[in-house]
Scaffold this active site. Structure first.
Site, PDB file in Angstrom:
ATOM      1  N   PHE A   1      -5.756   9.462  -9.087  1.00  0.00           N
ATOM      2  CA  PHE A   1      -4.361   8.380  -9.274  1.00  0.00           C
ATOM      3  C   PHE A   1      -4.176   7.976  -8.740  1.00  0.00           C
ATOM      4  N   GLY A   2      -3.836   6.647 -10.014  1.00  0.00           N
ATOM      5  CA  GLY A   2      -3.731   5.227  -9.705  1.00  0.00           C
ATOM      6  C   GLY A   2      -1.915   5.257  -9.462  1.00  0.00           C
TER       7      GLY A   2
ATOM      8  N   THR B   1      -1.047   2.507  -6.959  1.00  0.00           N
ATOM      9  CA  THR B   1      -1.420   1.354  -5.706  1.00  0.00           C
ATOM     10  C   THR B   1      -1.803   0.747  -7.133  1.00  0.00           C
TER      11      THR B   1
ATOM     12  N   ASN C   1       5.527  14.453  -2.955  1.00  0.00           N
ATOM     13  CA  ASN C   1       5.716  15.347  -1.789  1.00  0.00           C
ATOM     14  C   ASN C   1       5.157  16.400  -1.623  1.00  0.00           C
TER      15      ASN C   1
ATOM     16  N   GLU D   1      -0.569   6.867   0.646  1.00  0.00           N
ATOM     17  CA  GLU D   1       0.702   7.975   0.669  1.00  0.00           C
ATOM     18  C   GLU D   1       2.102   7.631   1.575  1.00  0.00           C
ATOM     19  N   GLY D   2       2.034   6.228   1.468  1.00  0.00           N
ATOM     20  CA  GLY D   2       3.302   6.065   2.040  1.00  0.00           C
ATOM     21  C   GLY D   2       2.644   5.627   4.281  1.00  0.00           C
TER      22      GLY D   2
HETATM   23  P1  TGC Z   1      13.907   4.211  -4.258  1.00  0.00           P
HETATM   24  O1  TGC Z   1      15.259   4.269  -4.979  1.00  0.00           O
HETATM   25  O2  TGC Z   1      13.518   5.820  -3.420  1.00  0.00           O
HETATM   26  O3  TGC Z   1      13.146   6.089  -5.619  1.00  0.00           O
HETATM   27  C1  TGC Z   1      12.907   5.672  -7.149  1.00  0.00           C
HETATM   28  C2  TGC Z   1      13.022   6.894  -7.868  1.00  0.00           C
HETATM   29  O4  TGC Z   1      12.291   7.339  -7.268  1.00  0.00           O
HETATM   30  C3  TGC Z   1      12.975   9.230  -6.579  1.00  0.00           C
HETATM   31  N1  TGC Z   1      12.309   9.431  -5.485  1.00  0.00           N
HETATM   32  C4  TGC Z   1      11.890  11.006  -5.315  1.00  0.00           C
HETATM   33  N2  TGC Z   1      11.192  11.959  -6.634  1.00  0.00           N
HETATM   34  C5  TGC Z   1      10.680  12.650  -5.908  1.00  0.00           C
HETATM   35  N3  TGC Z   1      10.509  12.598  -4.447  1.00  0.00           N
HETATM   36  C6  TGC Z   1      10.150  11.641  -3.816  1.00  0.00           C
HETATM   37  N4  TGC Z   1       9.937  11.608  -2.495  1.00  0.00           N
HETATM   38  C7  TGC Z   1      10.723  10.024  -4.269  1.00  0.00           C
HETATM   39  N5  TGC Z   1      11.363   9.822  -3.418  1.00  0.00           N
HETATM   40  C8  TGC Z   1      12.463   8.437  -4.562  1.00  0.00           C
HETATM   41  C9  TGC Z   1      14.354   8.969  -6.703  1.00  0.00           C
HETATM   42  O5  TGC Z   1      15.209   9.692  -6.661  1.00  0.00           O
HETATM   43  C10 TGC Z   1      14.872   7.631  -7.613  1.00  0.00           C
HETATM   44  O6  TGC Z   1      14.938   8.573  -8.733  1.00  0.00           O
HETATM   45  P2  TGC Z   1      15.646   7.815  -9.828  1.00  0.00           P
HETATM   46  O7  TGC Z   1      15.762   8.920 -10.932  1.00  0.00           O
HETATM   47  O8  TGC Z   1      17.512   7.313  -9.387  1.00  0.00           O
HETATM   48  O9  TGC Z   1      15.138   6.907 -10.031  1.00  0.00           O
HETATM   49  O10 TGC Z   1      12.370   3.516  -4.880  1.00  0.00           O
HETATM   50  P3  TGC Z   1      11.914   2.629  -4.217  1.00  0.00           P
HETATM   51  O11 TGC Z   1      11.432   1.436  -5.251  1.00  0.00           O
HETATM   52  O12 TGC Z   1      12.772   2.068  -3.314  1.00  0.00           O
HETATM   53  O13 TGC Z   1      11.271   3.182  -2.941  1.00  0.00           O
HETATM   54  C11 TGC Z   1      10.784   2.645  -1.882  1.00  0.00           C
HETATM   55  C12 TGC Z   1       9.781   3.719  -1.371  1.00  0.00           C
HETATM   56  C13 TGC Z   1       9.488   2.963   0.284  1.00  0.00           C
HETATM   57  C14 TGC Z   1       9.998   5.170  -1.308  1.00  0.00           C
HETATM   58  C15 TGC Z   1       8.532   4.249  -1.793  1.00  0.00           C
HETATM   59  O14 TGC Z   1       8.139   2.982  -3.118  1.00  0.00           O
HETATM   60  C16 TGC Z   1       7.949   4.477  -1.254  1.00  0.00           C
HETATM   61  O15 TGC Z   1       7.165   5.530  -1.528  1.00  0.00           O
HETATM   62  N6  TGC Z   1       6.026   3.820  -1.177  1.00  0.00           N
HETATM   63  C17 TGC Z   1       4.762   4.471  -0.753  1.00  0.00           C
HETATM   64  C18 TGC Z   1       4.065   4.184  -1.079  1.00  0.00           C
HETATM   65  C19 TGC Z   1       3.225   5.440  -1.207  1.00  0.00           C
HETATM   66  O16 TGC Z   1       3.095   6.593  -0.712  1.00  0.00           O
HETATM   67  N7  TGC Z   1       1.846   5.664  -2.597  1.00  0.00           N
HETATM   68  C20 TGC Z   1       1.226   6.533  -2.682  1.00  0.00           C
HETATM   69  C21 TGC Z   1       0.279   5.647  -4.033  1.00  0.00           C
HETATM   70  S1  TGC Z   1      -1.010   7.488  -4.121  1.00  0.00           S
HETATM   71  C22 TGC Z   1      -1.679   7.960  -2.513  1.00  0.00           C
HETATM   72  O17 TGC Z   1      -1.740   7.472  -1.400  1.00  0.00           O
HETATM   73  C23 TGC Z   1      -3.641   8.451  -3.004  1.00  0.00           C
HETATM   74  S2  TGC Z   1      -4.214   9.008  -1.115  1.00  0.00           S
HETATM   75  C24 TGC Z   1      -4.311  10.496  -1.095  1.00  0.00           C
HETATM   76  C25 TGC Z   1      -5.409  10.839  -0.592  1.00  0.00           C
HETATM   77  O18 TGC Z   1      -6.851   9.517  -0.756  1.00  0.00           O
HETATM   78  O19 TGC Z   1      -5.827  11.991  -0.250  1.00  0.00           O
HETATM   79  P1  FAD Z   2       1.292  -3.065   1.825  1.00  0.00           P
HETATM   80  O1  FAD Z   2       2.110  -2.254   0.969  1.00  0.00           O
HETATM   81  O2  FAD Z   2       0.378  -4.252   1.645  1.00  0.00           O
HETATM   82  O3  FAD Z   2       1.355  -3.225   3.631  1.00  0.00           O
HETATM   83  C1  FAD Z   2       0.821  -3.600   4.798  1.00  0.00           C
HETATM   84  C2  FAD Z   2       1.815  -3.085   5.727  1.00  0.00           C
HETATM   85  O4  FAD Z   2       3.355  -3.899   5.862  1.00  0.00           O
HETATM   86  C3  FAD Z   2       2.279  -1.774   6.015  1.00  0.00           C
HETATM   87  O5  FAD Z   2       1.802  -1.879   7.424  1.00  0.00           O
HETATM   88  C4  FAD Z   2       3.487  -1.358   5.045  1.00  0.00           C
HETATM   89  O6  FAD Z   2       4.127  -0.568   6.419  1.00  0.00           O
HETATM   90  C5  FAD Z   2       4.070  -2.619   5.545  1.00  0.00           C
HETATM   91  N1  FAD Z   2       5.545  -3.549   5.308  1.00  0.00           N
HETATM   92  C6  FAD Z   2       4.949  -3.342   3.389  1.00  0.00           C
HETATM   93  N2  FAD Z   2       6.640  -3.654   3.222  1.00  0.00           N
HETATM   94  C7  FAD Z   2       7.550  -3.053   4.409  1.00  0.00           C
HETATM   95  C8  FAD Z   2       8.613  -2.985   4.409  1.00  0.00           C
HETATM   96  N3  FAD Z   2       9.835  -3.051   3.504  1.00  0.00           N
HETATM   97  N4  FAD Z   2       9.142  -2.989   6.090  1.00  0.00           N
HETATM   98  C9  FAD Z   2       8.268  -3.118   7.369  1.00  0.00           C
HETATM   99  N5  FAD Z   2       7.099  -2.855   6.582  1.00  0.00           N
HETATM  100  C10 FAD Z   2       6.822  -2.874   5.510  1.00  0.00           C
HETATM  101  N6  FAD Z   2      -3.766   4.789  -3.866  1.00  0.00           N
HETATM  102  C11 FAD Z   2      -3.131   5.543  -4.775  1.00  0.00           C
HETATM  103  O7  FAD Z   2      -1.916   5.255  -5.667  1.00  0.00           O
HETATM  104  N7  FAD Z   2      -4.490   6.428  -5.214  1.00  0.00           N
HETATM  105  C12 FAD Z   2      -4.830   6.904  -4.518  1.00  0.00           C
HETATM  106  O8  FAD Z   2      -6.026   7.740  -4.723  1.00  0.00           O
HETATM  107  C13 FAD Z   2      -4.938   5.806  -3.149  1.00  0.00           C
HETATM  108  N8  FAD Z   2      -6.314   6.263  -1.777  1.00  0.00           N
HETATM  109  C14 FAD Z   2      -6.197   5.481  -0.947  1.00  0.00           C
HETATM  110  C15 FAD Z   2      -7.498   5.574  -0.856  1.00  0.00           C
HETATM  111  C16 FAD Z   2      -8.033   4.657   0.584  1.00  0.00           C
HETATM  112  C17 FAD Z   2      -8.421   5.194   1.337  1.00  0.00           C
HETATM  113  C18 FAD Z   2      -6.892   3.782   1.164  1.00  0.00           C
HETATM  114  C19 FAD Z   2      -7.144   2.691   2.232  1.00  0.00           C
HETATM  115  C20 FAD Z   2      -5.618   3.555   0.211  1.00  0.00           C
HETATM  116  C21 FAD Z   2      -5.481   4.424  -0.764  1.00  0.00           C
HETATM  117  N9  FAD Z   2      -4.231   4.260  -1.983  1.00  0.00           N
HETATM  118  C22 FAD Z   2      -4.802   4.955  -2.674  1.00  0.00           C
HETATM  119  C23 FAD Z   2      -3.375   3.197  -1.786  1.00  0.00           C
HETATM  120  C24 FAD Z   2      -2.276   3.632  -0.533  1.00  0.00           C
HETATM  121  O9  FAD Z   2      -1.450   3.968  -1.264  1.00  0.00           O
HETATM  122  C25 FAD Z   2      -1.867   2.342   0.624  1.00  0.00           C
HETATM  123  O10 FAD Z   2      -2.752   1.336   0.725  1.00  0.00           O
HETATM  124  C26 FAD Z   2      -0.725   2.628   0.641  1.00  0.00           C
HETATM  125  O11 FAD Z   2       0.441   2.611  -0.147  1.00  0.00           O
HETATM  126  C27 FAD Z   2       0.192   0.249   1.540  1.00  0.00           C
HETATM  127  O12 FAD Z   2      -0.099  -0.486   0.412  1.00  0.00           O
HETATM  128  P2  FAD Z   2      -1.027  -1.301   0.492  1.00  0.00           P
HETATM  129  O13 FAD Z   2      -2.465  -1.471   0.920  1.00  0.00           O
HETATM  130  O14 FAD Z   2      -0.428  -1.944  -0.609  1.00  0.00           O
HETATM  131  O15 FAD Z   2      -0.116  -2.130   2.188  1.00  0.00           O
END
Ligand code: TGC
Ligand code: FAD
Length: 397
Positions: free
Chosen positions: A133-134, A136, A252, A376-377
């Site tokens: 899942f890409g 980041t 989610n 995942e956030g």
């Molecule tokens: P925002 O304005 O909050 O939302 C944009 C649009 O997205 C909708 N939305 C959601 N829909 C369903 N479920 C949710 N949880 C949703 N959250 C937001 C929202 O309703 C809106 O929709 P629309 O139709 O109005 O456009 O967007 P933002 O740009 O202000 O977002 C800010 C924030 C912080 C909430 C968001 O960017 C965030 O959650 N950042 C964290 C990034 C993250 O979680 N990355 C994960 C990467 S994948 C990963 O890490 C996999 S690791 C897997 C593993 O190895 O286990």
């Molecule tokens: P940054 O966004 O640079 O954040 C760095 C620090 O700043 C954090 O502590 C954050 O909370 C803080 N910060 C950022 N913005 C704010 C703000 N506005 N206010 C206050 N604090 C803030 N991603 C995928 O898409 N798919 C995957 O399969 C996946 N697998 C992963 C596996 C591993 C082992 C790791 C380490 C990461 C993986 N990720 C994946 C990426 C992961 O989701 C991100 O690392 C994560 O979302 C944080 O992003 P970042 O590392 O760029 O940190």
């Protein structure tokens, strides 16, 4: 007579159905008998054996929450019991499974065309096709809305998009057959989901180098996704979903799985610390377990773990009734990851110098749990999601 069970202090088992208990039992047995014996060497060698996903597929543990297409269609809580069993062994093994089950299969199930579902889901449920899942990117982690990856009409191949960009820290990417890549459609600037199938990518258009020498999650394989004008059929785009709603809907389910999974890792830390404290003697032949400071560490961890498990069960039930909000999932993902990491770090102290040896497993859990708090956030990002819901004011920028 009702007695206190330190392994399930608030009797969360009473809230599970017969089917959920049976699924938990199958998953625990597989994980303890087949996964645990491999994990130390895998972690040392930073090696992920993709056969694990095939074995899980044989037991019906992949995409278990999904209906149809070779998936078991079990409850959200039963899915949580699976992630808890896997993460009791290692968060990296749970990661590999979460990406396959929740992020990629879940995404295809919710947003894919009928053709995409029928072609890909049954093989993914068997663990024969692996997913990544890409979302980041190197410059955009917490803020994926600013992503730079782009899809534009392919200049020479009719009916194809051309995808360019880089994704980083992507679980499973070096071994994945199907890469769900989120990129902005050039025409609209809107984020769309594309199924990039490795076998169909011409040489030089897709590379997925591994990120090596990690100091956590070493039993999981992580890499980049580099796309250089990669041709992807238009039929491989999710047809209807656009914007961040697409990737966040997949998140989610995965975030829910993590909330229960990390409780499994914490339970393992508690059980190992308790055994160690009972066996290790210091000062006049007393076991460490006799000392009040040691008991408090165990009491704190068991309490947080019991509360966290109950909260996840409650949100899981609401999710199946269609009454869970993303903020509820942010709350349990943040809280359970934070408490698992904090308690694991404290329990590690019980092992003294031995905690530094990987044979005691606790150091591995601590290093892994840092990652679960980050991906995942990151927890502070979930604080901001909750803060926005509480105050109505967004504080991201
Ligand atoms: P925002 O304005 O909050 O939302 C944009 C649009 O997205 C909708 N939305 C959601 N829909 C369903 N479920 C949710 N949880 C949703 N959250 C937001 C929202 O309703 C809106 O929709 P629309 O139709 O109005 O456009 O967007 P933002 O740009 O202000 O977002 C800010 C924030 C912080 C909430 C968001 O960017 C965030 O959650 N950042 C964290 C990034 C993250 O979680 N990355 C994960 C990467 S994948 C990963 O890490 C996999 S690791 C897997 C593993 O190895 O286990
Ligand atoms: P940054 O966004 O640079 O954040 C760095 C620090 O700043 C954090 O502590 C954050 O909370 C803080 N910060 C950022 N913005 C704010 C703000 N506005 N206010 C206050 N604090 C803030 N991603 C995928 O898409 N798919 C995957 O399969 C996946 N697998 C992963 C596996 C591993 C082992 C790791 C380490 C990461 C993986 N990720 C994946 C990426 C992961 O989701 C991100 O690392 C994560 O979302 C944080 O992003 P970042 O590392 O760029 O940190």
């Amino acid at each position: 007579k009702t007695t206190f069970d330190w392994q399930d202090p608030l009797a969360s088992k009473n809230l599970l159905t017969e089917e959920e208990l049976a699924i938990a039992d199958t998953a625990e047995r597989y994980c303890q008998e087949r996964m645990l014996p491999r994990v130390l060497q895998a972690y040392r060698d930073e090696n992920y054996d993709p056969k694990i996903l095939e074995e899980m597929g044989e037991l019906g543990l992949l995409g278990a929450n999904l209906e149809g297409y070779g998936c078991a269609g079990v409850s959200t809580v039963a899915g949580g019991m699976i992630t808890r069993a896997v993460e009791r062994v290692d968060s990296g093994y749970r990661s590999g499974m979460s990406v396959q089950s929740s992020l990629v299969m879940g995404g295809i199930h919710e947003f894919g065309t009928e053709e995409q579902k029928e072609r890909l889901l049954p093989e993914m449920a068997k663990g024969k096709l692996l997913g990544a899942f890409g979302l980041t990117e190197p410059n955009h982690g917490s803020d994926p809305g600013s992503m730079e990856s782009v899809a534009k009409p392919h200049p020479t191949k009719k009916g194809y998009y051309s995808l360019s960009g880089a994704k980083t820290w992507i679980t499973n990417s070096p071994i994945a057959d199907v890469l769900l890549v989120w990129a902005k459609l050039q025409e609209t600037g809107k984020i769309r989901g594309f199924l990039v199938e490795r076998k169909d990518c011409p040489p030089g258009t897709l590379s997925t180098p591994a990120i090596k020498e990690k100091n956590g999650l070493r039993a999981s394989i992580t890499g980049m996704i580099q796309l250089d004008e990669c041709p992807v059929p238009e039929t491989n785009m999710f047809p209807d979903v656009e914007g961040l709603k697409g990737p966040f809907s997949c998140l989610n389910s995965a975030r829910y799985g993590i909330s229960m999974g990390v409780m499994g890792a914490l339970e393992d830390c508690i059980a190992r610390a308790r055994t160690y404290a009972l066996e290790r003697k210091q000062f006049k032949g007393n076991p460490l377990a006799k000392y009040q400071l040691i008991q408090k560490k165990l009491a704190d961890a068991a309490t947080d773990c019991a509360y966290g498990t109950l909260a996840s069960i409650q949100v899981g039930r609401l999710k199946d009734e269609g009454k869970a909000t993303p903020e509820m999932i942010s709350m349990i993902k943040r809280q359970n990851c934070d408490t698992a990491l904090r308690n694991a770090r404290v329990l590690q102290e019980i092992f003294g110098g031995n905690a530094v040896s990987d044979e005691y497993h606790i150091g591995r859990h601590v290093a892994n749990l840092y990652v679960t708090q980050t991906y995942e956030g990151q927890s502070d990002i979930h604080s901001l999601i909750l803060g926005r819901a509480i105050t109505g004011v967004q504080a991201f920028c």
